[in-house]
Scaffold this motif. Structure first.
Motif, PDB file in Angstrom:
ATOM      1  N   SER A 315      36.912  51.986  13.924  1.00  0.00           N
ATOM      2  CA  SER A 315      35.605  51.909  14.563  1.00  0.00           C
ATOM      3  C   SER A 315      35.600  50.993  15.782  1.00  0.00           C
ATOM      4  O   SER A 315      35.760  51.447  16.912  1.00  0.00           O
ATOM      5  CB  SER A 315      34.558  51.444  13.547  1.00  0.00           C
ATOM      6  OG  SER A 315      33.264  51.526  14.082  1.00  0.00           O
ATOM      7  N   SER A 316      35.452  49.686  15.575  1.00  0.00           N
ATOM      8  CA  SER A 316      35.267  48.766  16.703  1.00  0.00           C
ATOM      9  C   SER A 316      36.533  48.585  17.529  1.00  0.00           C
ATOM     10  O   SER A 316      36.467  48.445  18.756  1.00  0.00           O
ATOM     11  CB  SER A 316      34.764  47.419  16.194  1.00  0.00           C
ATOM     12  OG  SER A 316      33.527  47.569  15.543  1.00  0.00           O
ATOM     13  N   GLY A 317      37.693  48.559  16.887  1.00  0.00           N
ATOM     14  CA  GLY A 317      38.944  48.473  17.643  1.00  0.00           C
ATOM     15  C   GLY A 317      39.149  49.716  18.477  1.00  0.00           C
ATOM     16  O   GLY A 317      39.553  49.642  19.648  1.00  0.00           O
ATOM     17  N   GLN A 318      38.878  50.872  17.897  1.00  0.00           N
ATOM     18  CA  GLN A 318      38.951  52.116  18.651  1.00  0.00           C
ATOM     19  C   GLN A 318      37.978  52.081  19.835  1.00  0.00           C
ATOM     20  O   GLN A 318      38.320  52.496  20.947  1.00  0.00           O
ATOM     21  CB  GLN A 318      38.619  53.291  17.740  1.00  0.00           C
ATOM     22  CG  GLN A 318      38.628  54.647  18.424  1.00  0.00           C
ATOM     23  CD  GLN A 318      37.886  55.694  17.616  1.00  0.00           C
ATOM     24  OE1 GLN A 318      36.679  55.873  17.776  1.00  0.00           O
ATOM     25  NE2 GLN A 318      38.592  56.385  16.739  1.00  0.00           N
ATOM     26  N   ALA A 319      36.772  51.577  19.600  1.00  0.00           N
ATOM     27  CA  ALA A 319      35.771  51.492  20.664  1.00  0.00           C
ATOM     28  C   ALA A 319      36.260  50.614  21.809  1.00  0.00           C
ATOM     29  O   ALA A 319      36.096  50.951  22.992  1.00  0.00           O
ATOM     30  CB  ALA A 319      34.456  50.947  20.104  1.00  0.00           C
ATOM     31  N   LEU A 320      36.873  49.484  21.482  1.00  0.00           N
ATOM     32  CA  LEU A 320      37.394  48.590  22.512  1.00  0.00           C
ATOM     33  C   LEU A 320      38.579  49.231  23.237  1.00  0.00           C
ATOM     34  O   LEU A 320      38.725  49.091  24.458  1.00  0.00           O
ATOM     35  CB  LEU A 320      37.797  47.252  21.889  1.00  0.00           C
ATOM     36  CG  LEU A 320      38.275  46.170  22.853  1.00  0.00           C
ATOM     37  CD1 LEU A 320      37.238  45.897  23.939  1.00  0.00           C
ATOM     38  CD2 LEU A 320      38.589  44.884  22.095  1.00  0.00           C
ATOM     39  N   GLN A 321      39.426  49.928  22.510  1.00  0.00           N
ATOM     40  CA  GLN A 321      40.547  50.653  23.113  1.00  0.00           C
ATOM     41  C   GLN A 321      40.029  51.652  24.152  1.00  0.00           C
ATOM     42  O   GLN A 321      40.557  51.763  25.264  1.00  0.00           O
ATOM     43  CB  GLN A 321      41.318  51.368  21.998  1.00  0.00           C
ATOM     44  CG  GLN A 321      42.742  51.765  22.330  1.00  0.00           C
ATOM     45  CD  GLN A 321      43.455  52.351  21.111  1.00  0.00           C
ATOM     46  OE1 GLN A 321      43.043  52.134  19.965  1.00  0.00           O
ATOM     47  NE2 GLN A 321      44.506  53.097  21.349  1.00  0.00           N
ATOM     48  N   ASN A 322      38.974  52.376  23.798  1.00  0.00           N
ATOM     49  CA  ASN A 322      38.373  53.337  24.727  1.00  0.00           C
ATOM     50  C   ASN A 322      37.728  52.633  25.920  1.00  0.00           C
ATOM     51  O   ASN A 322      37.853  53.081  27.065  1.00  0.00           O
ATOM     52  CB  ASN A 322      37.348  54.187  24.000  1.00  0.00           C
ATOM     53  CG  ASN A 322      37.985  55.144  23.012  1.00  0.00           C
ATOM     54  OD1 ASN A 322      39.112  55.584  23.209  1.00  0.00           O
ATOM     55  ND2 ASN A 322      37.281  55.468  21.944  1.00  0.00           N
ATOM     56  N   ALA A 323      37.030  51.529  25.658  1.00  0.00           N
ATOM     57  CA  ALA A 323      36.375  50.790  26.736  1.00  0.00           C
ATOM     58  C   ALA A 323      37.400  50.268  27.738  1.00  0.00           C
ATOM     59  O   ALA A 323      37.160  50.272  28.954  1.00  0.00           O
ATOM     60  CB  ALA A 323      35.557  49.643  26.162  1.00  0.00           C
ATOM     61  N   ASN A 324      38.535  49.798  27.240  1.00  0.00           N
ATOM     62  CA  ASN A 324      39.591  49.335  28.148  1.00  0.00           C
ATOM     63  C   ASN A 324      39.995  50.441  29.117  1.00  0.00           C
ATOM     64  O   ASN A 324      40.149  50.206  30.324  1.00  0.00           O
ATOM     65  CB  ASN A 324      40.816  48.875  27.343  1.00  0.00           C
ATOM     66  CG  ASN A 324      40.622  47.520  26.687  1.00  0.00           C
ATOM     67  OD1 ASN A 324      39.789  46.720  27.110  1.00  0.00           O
ATOM     68  ND2 ASN A 324      41.381  47.256  25.648  1.00  0.00           N
ATOM     69  N   LEU A 325      40.178  51.643  28.608  1.00  0.00           N
ATOM     70  CA  LEU A 325      40.542  52.767  29.474  1.00  0.00           C
ATOM     71  C   LEU A 325      39.442  53.053  30.487  1.00  0.00           C
ATOM     72  O   LEU A 325      39.712  53.281  31.677  1.00  0.00           O
ATOM     73  CB  LEU A 325      40.797  54.013  28.628  1.00  0.00           C
ATOM     74  CG  LEU A 325      42.061  54.023  27.776  1.00  0.00           C
ATOM     75  CD1 LEU A 325      42.067  55.233  26.837  1.00  0.00           C
ATOM     76  CD2 LEU A 325      43.314  54.036  28.639  1.00  0.00           C
ATOM     77  N   MET A 326      38.204  53.041  30.050  1.00  0.00           N
ATOM     78  CA  MET A 326      37.077  53.362  30.918  1.00  0.00           C
ATOM     79  C   MET A 326      36.889  52.332  32.024  1.00  0.00           C
ATOM     80  O   MET A 326      36.409  52.648  33.115  1.00  0.00           O
ATOM     81  CB  MET A 326      35.801  53.474  30.084  1.00  0.00           C
ATOM     82  CG  MET A 326      35.843  54.608  29.059  1.00  0.00           C
ATOM     83  SD  MET A 326      34.535  54.476  27.805  1.00  0.00           S
ATOM     84  CE  MET A 326      33.095  54.973  28.750  1.00  0.00           C
ATOM     85  N   LEU A 327      37.283  51.084  31.739  1.00  0.00           N
ATOM     86  CA  LEU A 327      37.124  49.992  32.710  1.00  0.00           C
ATOM     87  C   LEU A 327      38.412  49.692  33.465  1.00  0.00           C
ATOM     88  O   LEU A 327      38.503  48.688  34.173  1.00  0.00           O
ATOM     89  CB  LEU A 327      36.638  48.730  31.984  1.00  0.00           C
ATOM     90  CG  LEU A 327      35.231  48.825  31.370  1.00  0.00           C
ATOM     91  CD1 LEU A 327      34.961  47.625  30.465  1.00  0.00           C
ATOM     92  CD2 LEU A 327      34.166  48.933  32.457  1.00  0.00           C
ATOM     93  N   ASP A 328      39.413  50.550  33.305  1.00  0.00           N
ATOM     94  CA  ASP A 328      40.708  50.395  33.977  1.00  0.00           C
ATOM     95  C   ASP A 328      41.373  49.060  33.624  1.00  0.00           C
ATOM     96  O   ASP A 328      41.943  48.369  34.452  1.00  0.00           O
ATOM     97  CB  ASP A 328      40.541  50.507  35.501  1.00  0.00           C
ATOM     98  CG  ASP A 328      41.871  50.795  36.194  1.00  0.00           C
ATOM     99  OD1 ASP A 328      42.775  51.361  35.553  1.00  0.00           O
ATOM    100  OD2 ASP A 328      42.004  50.430  37.380  1.00  0.00           O
ATOM    101  N   ILE A 329      41.290  48.707  32.350  1.00  0.00           N
ATOM    102  CA  ILE A 329      41.946  47.532  31.779  1.00  0.00           C
ATOM    103  C   ILE A 329      43.092  48.040  30.914  1.00  0.00           C
ATOM    104  O   ILE A 329      42.971  49.090  30.289  1.00  0.00           O
ATOM    105  CB  ILE A 329      40.946  46.723  30.925  1.00  0.00           C
ATOM    106  CG1 ILE A 329      39.808  46.181  31.798  1.00  0.00           C
ATOM    107  CG2 ILE A 329      41.634  45.586  30.181  1.00  0.00           C
ATOM    108  CD1 ILE A 329      38.654  45.586  30.998  1.00  0.00           C
ATOM    109  N   PRO A 330      44.236  47.348  30.870  1.00  0.00           N
ATOM    110  CA  PRO A 330      45.318  47.803  29.993  1.00  0.00           C
ATOM    111  C   PRO A 330      44.799  48.093  28.582  1.00  0.00           C
ATOM    112  O   PRO A 330      44.073  47.293  27.989  1.00  0.00           O
ATOM    113  CB  PRO A 330      46.300  46.633  30.020  1.00  0.00           C
ATOM    114  CG  PRO A 330      46.121  46.043  31.383  1.00  0.00           C
ATOM    115  CD  PRO A 330      44.639  46.161  31.656  1.00  0.00           C
ATOM    116  N   GLU A 331      45.186  49.232  28.053  1.00  0.00           N
ATOM    117  CA  GLU A 331      44.596  49.760  26.819  1.00  0.00           C
ATOM    118  C   GLU A 331      44.708  48.819  25.626  1.00  0.00           C
ATOM    119  O   GLU A 331      43.823  48.758  24.783  1.00  0.00           O
ATOM    120  CB  GLU A 331      45.262  51.098  26.486  1.00  0.00           C
ATOM    121  CG  GLU A 331      44.709  51.807  25.287  1.00  0.00           C
ATOM    122  CD  GLU A 331      45.426  53.125  25.035  1.00  0.00           C
ATOM    123  OE1 GLU A 331      45.511  53.534  23.855  1.00  0.00           O
ATOM    124  OE2 GLU A 331      45.896  53.752  26.004  1.00  0.00           O
TER     125      GLU A 331
END
Length: 342
Positions: A315-331
């Motif tokens: 849930s939350s780790g997956q959400a942060l993983q996705n947010a990193n991609l969306m914000l162009d931050i290393p996954e």
């Protein structure tokens, strides 16, 4: 550059888990936290384990100034995110942790969740948030729909096998054990300690569990034809964790090789040596998913077992993983924490 974050529904378990992960992220700043009944309270009062952090007080969603926010995590209950997200500014990037945008067809949403979709136009732009299989779409998305934790676990065990036709697609049995935090923080009689502890029990049996909608959607798209797994979840007296055991028809060594090759470059998906099976205790509090394969005394049969933490990788780790991609931050940023053991 630091991105300013708002977490809607921060008083729930997934909201608190997001705060825990973002606290050591380094590229994100929590600018707003919302709650309904807990509005006005400090986060330390709601979750004392977070008292060491300098966090904004909880407030109502309508009180948040979104003009300075870059990313919103929506950790609200099912059937509330559609309306809330529809009212948010169009320039916001959003990761929704509820079920409200997981099913691409609004008719499927109504079938599994019992009410019409409240934001069908938004559904058209939502990207399914199983990170390892939708990276390119997630990078360019404005709205990402996080998967169900049960659905994620089962898909990590089975997706490469379905795509490679390494198993009989008409003979898949998925037996899943999930911890009680997956049911959320609301008070329910059947989740009281005296009611739940010292026993296991199945629920949503006979093909009624809502995450079957995700399995049907994703597995059928992979195969190019309908794939219907037999799925029964069981509630276990533990705080965190999911253990999914998939029983399939196929050569066990081929099954293991297929999964090993598919996940060879995935930092969070680890396939164990053949014959070694995972445990929820070895992934607790981490963004890891451990996957094991075993043969069977019956020729041509195999068992695939996947374990993850439902609040983190589910849930939350997956959400942060996705947010990193969306914000162009290393996954992997903020997510390489080791599991907590014992």
């Amino acid at each position: 550059m630091t991105s300013r974050i708002a977490i809607l529904g921060a008083s729930g378990y997934t909201g608190a888990e997001l705060v825990r992960l973002i606290a050591t992220h380094g590229r994100m700043e929590i600018a707003a936290l919302t709650a309904d009944r807990k509005a006005g309270s400090p986060m330390a009062e709601v979750y004392p384990h977070l008292r060491h952090l300098d966090l904004p007080h909880l407030q109502r969603i309508e009180e948040v100034d979104f003009s300075g926010i870059d990313m919103v995590f929506c950790a609200l209950p099912h059937a509330t995110s559609q309306a809330v997200i529809a009212d948010l500014p169009r320039d916001l990037k959003i990761v929704d942790l509820s079920a409200d945008f997981r099913l691409r067809d609004p008719a499927d949403y109504e079938r599994w969740y019992g009410k019409p979709h409240a934001a069908p136009e938004l559904q058209k732009e939502a990207v399914y948030g199983l990170t390892e299989f939708y990276r390119d779409e997630i990078r360019g998305a404005r709205l990402v729909a996080g998967t169900g934790c049960n659905a994620a676990t089962g898909q990590y065990a089975l997706r490469p096998l379905i795509a490679a036709e390494a198993i009989d697609l008409d003979d898949i049995v998925l037996d899943l054990k999930c911890a009680v935090s997956g049911a959320g923080r609301s008070l329910r009689e059947n989740l009281l300690h005296a009611e739940l502890s010292e026993g296991y029990h199945p629920y949503a049996a006979g093909g009624t569990h809502r995450h079957l909608g995700e399995f049907d959607q994703e597995f059928s798209a992979l195969a190019g034809r309908p794939v219907r797994v037999q799925f029964t979840p069981h509630l276990m007296p533990a705080n965190r964790g999911i253990l999914a055991s998939a029983y399939v028809t196929g050569d066990a060594r081929v099954v293991h090789d297929t999964l090993s090759q598919a996940y060879a470059d995935e930092p969070f998906l680890q396939v164990l040596p053949f014959g070694e099976l995972p445990s929820t205790r070895h992934v607790r509090g981490s963004n890891l998913c451990h996957i094991g394969v075993s043969g069977d005394r019956l020729p041509g049969r195999a068992m695939v077992v996947a374990a993850l933490d439902n609040l983190t990788k589910g849930s939350s780790g997956q959400a942060l993983q996705n947010a990193n991609l969306m914000l162009d931050i290393p996954e992997h940023t903020g997510l390489m924490l080791a599991p907590c053991f014992p």
